[in-house]
Scaffold this active site. Structure first.
Site, PDB file in Angstrom:
ATOM      1  N   HIS A 106       0.964  -1.111  -0.024  1.00 49.06           N
ATOM      2  CA  HIS A 106       0.076   0.058   0.119  1.00 49.06           C
ATOM      3  C   HIS A 106       0.963   1.342  -0.094  1.00 49.06           C
ATOM      4  O   HIS A 106       2.199   1.014   0.044  1.00 49.06           O
ATOM      5  CB  HIS A 106      -1.001   0.104   1.028  1.00 49.06           C
ATOM      6  CG  HIS A 106      -0.331   0.026   2.453  1.00 49.06           C
ATOM      7  ND1 HIS A 106       0.584  -0.951   2.853  1.00 49.06           N
ATOM      8  CD2 HIS A 106      -0.528   0.972   3.729  1.00 49.06           C
ATOM      9  CE1 HIS A 106       0.808  -0.663   4.242  1.00 49.06           C
ATOM     10  NE2 HIS A 106       0.281   0.707   4.505  1.00 49.06           N
ATOM     11  N   HIS A 114       1.203   3.816   2.231  1.00 47.26           N
ATOM     12  CA  HIS A 114       1.718   4.547   3.414  1.00 47.26           C
ATOM     13  C   HIS A 114       3.118   4.728   3.381  1.00 47.26           C
ATOM     14  O   HIS A 114       3.872   3.959   2.867  1.00 47.26           O
ATOM     15  CB  HIS A 114       1.300   3.674   4.582  1.00 47.26           C
ATOM     16  CG  HIS A 114       0.210   4.159   5.333  1.00 47.26           C
ATOM     17  ND1 HIS A 114      -0.407   3.288   6.096  1.00 47.26           N
ATOM     18  CD2 HIS A 114      -0.367   5.176   5.614  1.00 47.26           C
ATOM     19  CE1 HIS A 114      -1.616   3.884   6.712  1.00 47.26           C
ATOM     20  NE2 HIS A 114      -1.494   5.249   6.547  1.00 47.26           N
ATOM     21  N   ASP A 167       5.736   4.808   5.227  1.00 46.77           N
ATOM     22  CA  ASP A 167       6.663   3.704   5.857  1.00 46.77           C
ATOM     23  C   ASP A 167       6.715   2.731   4.844  1.00 46.77           C
ATOM     24  O   ASP A 167       7.930   1.899   5.252  1.00 46.77           O
ATOM     25  CB  ASP A 167       6.098   3.443   7.190  1.00 46.77           C
ATOM     26  CG  ASP A 167       4.976   2.821   7.315  1.00 46.77           C
ATOM     27  OD1 ASP A 167       3.946   3.318   6.887  1.00 46.77           O
ATOM     28  OD2 ASP A 167       4.786   1.820   8.011  1.00 46.77           O
ATOM     29  N   HIS A 168       6.139   2.602   3.837  1.00 46.15           N
ATOM     30  CA  HIS A 168       6.277   1.238   2.878  1.00 46.15           C
ATOM     31  C   HIS A 168       6.964   1.648   1.409  1.00 46.15           C
ATOM     32  O   HIS A 168       7.101   0.994   0.689  1.00 46.15           O
ATOM     33  CB  HIS A 168       5.091   0.505   2.671  1.00 46.15           C
ATOM     34  CG  HIS A 168       4.501   0.139   4.079  1.00 46.15           C
ATOM     35  ND1 HIS A 168       4.455  -1.366   4.230  1.00 46.15           N
ATOM     36  CD2 HIS A 168       3.929   0.635   5.160  1.00 46.15           C
ATOM     37  CE1 HIS A 168       3.820  -1.442   5.402  1.00 46.15           C
ATOM     38  NE2 HIS A 168       3.709  -0.436   6.270  1.00 46.15           N
ATOM     39  N   HIS A 174      -7.172  -2.694   5.726  1.00 43.20           N
ATOM     40  CA  HIS A 174      -6.259  -1.641   6.442  1.00 43.20           C
ATOM     41  C   HIS A 174      -7.036  -0.146   6.174  1.00 43.20           C
ATOM     42  O   HIS A 174      -6.212   0.861   6.211  1.00 43.20           O
ATOM     43  CB  HIS A 174      -4.952  -1.531   5.836  1.00 43.20           C
ATOM     44  CG  HIS A 174      -3.805  -0.740   6.343  1.00 43.20           C
ATOM     45  ND1 HIS A 174      -3.670  -0.893   7.782  1.00 43.20           N
ATOM     46  CD2 HIS A 174      -2.734  -0.036   5.954  1.00 43.20           C
ATOM     47  CE1 HIS A 174      -2.611  -0.102   8.028  1.00 43.20           C
ATOM     48  NE2 HIS A 174      -2.014   0.431   7.053  1.00 43.20           N
ATOM     49  N   ASP A 199       0.245  -4.466   5.841  1.00 47.47           N
ATOM     50  CA  ASP A 199      -0.604  -3.785   6.838  1.00 47.47           C
ATOM     51  C   ASP A 199      -1.862  -4.163   6.756  1.00 47.47           C
ATOM     52  O   ASP A 199      -2.681  -3.906   5.876  1.00 47.47           O
ATOM     53  CB  ASP A 199      -0.350  -2.354   6.881  1.00 47.47           C
ATOM     54  CG  ASP A 199       1.083  -1.710   7.327  1.00 47.47           C
ATOM     55  OD1 ASP A 199       2.132  -2.714   7.570  1.00 47.47           O
ATOM     56  OD2 ASP A 199       1.290  -0.452   7.599  1.00 47.47           O
ATOM     57  N   HIS A 219       6.585  -5.366  11.239  1.00 48.79           N
ATOM     58  CA  HIS A 219       5.895  -4.167  11.343  1.00 48.79           C
ATOM     59  C   HIS A 219       5.477  -4.128  12.975  1.00 48.79           C
ATOM     60  O   HIS A 219       4.464  -3.799  13.142  1.00 48.79           O
ATOM     61  CB  HIS A 219       4.657  -4.099  10.213  1.00 48.79           C
ATOM     62  CG  HIS A 219       4.295  -2.932   9.919  1.00 48.79           C
ATOM     63  ND1 HIS A 219       3.146  -1.926  10.859  1.00 48.79           N
ATOM     64  CD2 HIS A 219       4.295  -2.088   8.996  1.00 48.79           C
ATOM     65  CE1 HIS A 219       3.124  -0.840  10.630  1.00 48.79           C
ATOM     66  NE2 HIS A 219       3.562  -0.635   9.355  1.00 48.79           N
TER      67      HIS A 219
HETATM   68 ZN   LIG Z   1       2.988   0.498   7.750  1.00 50.26          ZN
HETATM   69 ZN   LIG Z   2      -0.080   1.179   6.690  1.00 50.46          ZN
END
Ligand SMILES: [Zn+2]
Ligand SMILES: [Zn+2]
Length: 304
Positions: free
Chosen positions: A80, A82, A84-85, A169, A192, A256
């Site tokens: 996805h 986000h 942090d990915h 998510h 996630d 994670h």
């Molecule tokens: Zn994440």
């Molecule tokens: Zn996420």
């Protein structure tokens, strides 16, 4: 007769080859900046390919620590969008180009992936033109092949099949998990998600489930509404045990790792209280070999 022997040899060889895959956890962290846990990124090696799932903060550094230069990665699958990915994607892409990646980087991900990669190229236009002029790098090779996916087979070649499936998510929609099949071996990466029926469906009896985890102490949850909504779109230890009791992977590794006022040991203990199978906490540079037996070792053990 000679042909038959040769065919048997090929089948045996193919079986030996098909019987083994490796999963290297490059980043087991979250948006929280951490020297121990970099942003989400998991490398799967199968059928002679390197597949990277997510490209979070520091992915290029972790790859280097494992002896893999960024030009060796040309297939990225995003769970996805986000931050942090994806926040390590630009480094992986542009440094791989500087290191003379042969061919283009391929990035598959949810709706929004085209926009992401096109914007990266715009953002780095100055750098690309400097390097083209100075060291004669071909700027055409900075193009990124992007594909926006649904639930589908996203890769099928050399005995490897990779499927994307939807996870839970919200409000991040769509968000995907991935199932990687190679011979008899199967690995699932959750991305996630909170408890997801699709995770149950796609992870039954797999060799390895790499699954996210989040937990907060009841006191903190009560006190902090924002924290409660963050934890709610992730998977808590109780939900993790429910998933595992329905799927029974040979090994489950948690990544994670998003914990507030709860220790890693407490999380593992809570899951193991309710589920008798193998569950391990994941760490950056943990390498999992999946064959007849499953081995876990830590690359570059001097790292924190
Ligand atoms: Zn994440
Ligand atoms: Zn996420």
């Amino acid at each position: 007769m000679r042909t038959l022997v040769f065919l048997i040899f090929l089948v045996l060889q193919n079986n030996l080859y098909a019987d083994y895959m490796e999963v290297l956890l490059l980043g087991t962290g979250t948006p929280r900046p951490s020297i121990e846990r970099f942003g989400s990124a998991t490398l799967v090696k199968a059928g002679g390919h390197n597949f990277l799932f997510d490209a979070g903060r520091g992915v290029t550094i972790r790859l280097q620590q494992a002896g893999i230069t960024p030009n060796m990665i040309d297939k990225v699958f995003l769970t996805h969008l986000h931050s942090d990915h994806i926040s390590g994607l630009d480094d992986l892409w542009i440094t791989g180009w500087v290191w003379q990646r042969q061919g283009l980087l391929n990035v598959s991900g949810p709706q929004g992936t085209h926009n992401l990669v096109e914007s990266l190229r715009k953002a780095y236009a100055a750098d690309i033109s400097y390097r083209e002029k100075n060291v004669n790098l071909n700027s055409d090779l900075t193009r990124i092949n992007s594909k926006e996916i649904n639930e589908e087979i996203v890769f099928q070649q050399d005995g490897v099949t990779i499927r994307s499936f939807l996870v839970e998510h919200a409000p991040v929609e769509p968000a995907f998990g991935y199932r990687i099949e190679f011979g008899d071996r199967v690995v699932v990466i959750s991305g996630d998600t909170t408890y997801s029926e699709n995770i149950v469906k796609y992870s039954k009896d797999v060799d390895l489930l790499v699954h996210e985890i989040a937990a907060a102490s009841p006191v903190l949850l009560k006190r902090n509404k924002r924290l409660a909504s963050v934890v709610a779109y992730h998977t808590n230890p109780e939900q993790m045990s429910q998933i595992l009791n329905k799927t029974s992977p040979r090994l489950t590794v948690l990544n994670h790792v998003l914990l507030f006022g709860v220790s890693e040991q407490q999380v593992i203990a809570e899951i193991k209280n309710n589920y008798p199978g193998e569950v391990a906490m994941g760490y950056d540079l943990m390498n999992i070999g999946i064959g007849n037996s499953i081995t876990i070792n830590r690359i570059n053990a001097e790292q924190p």
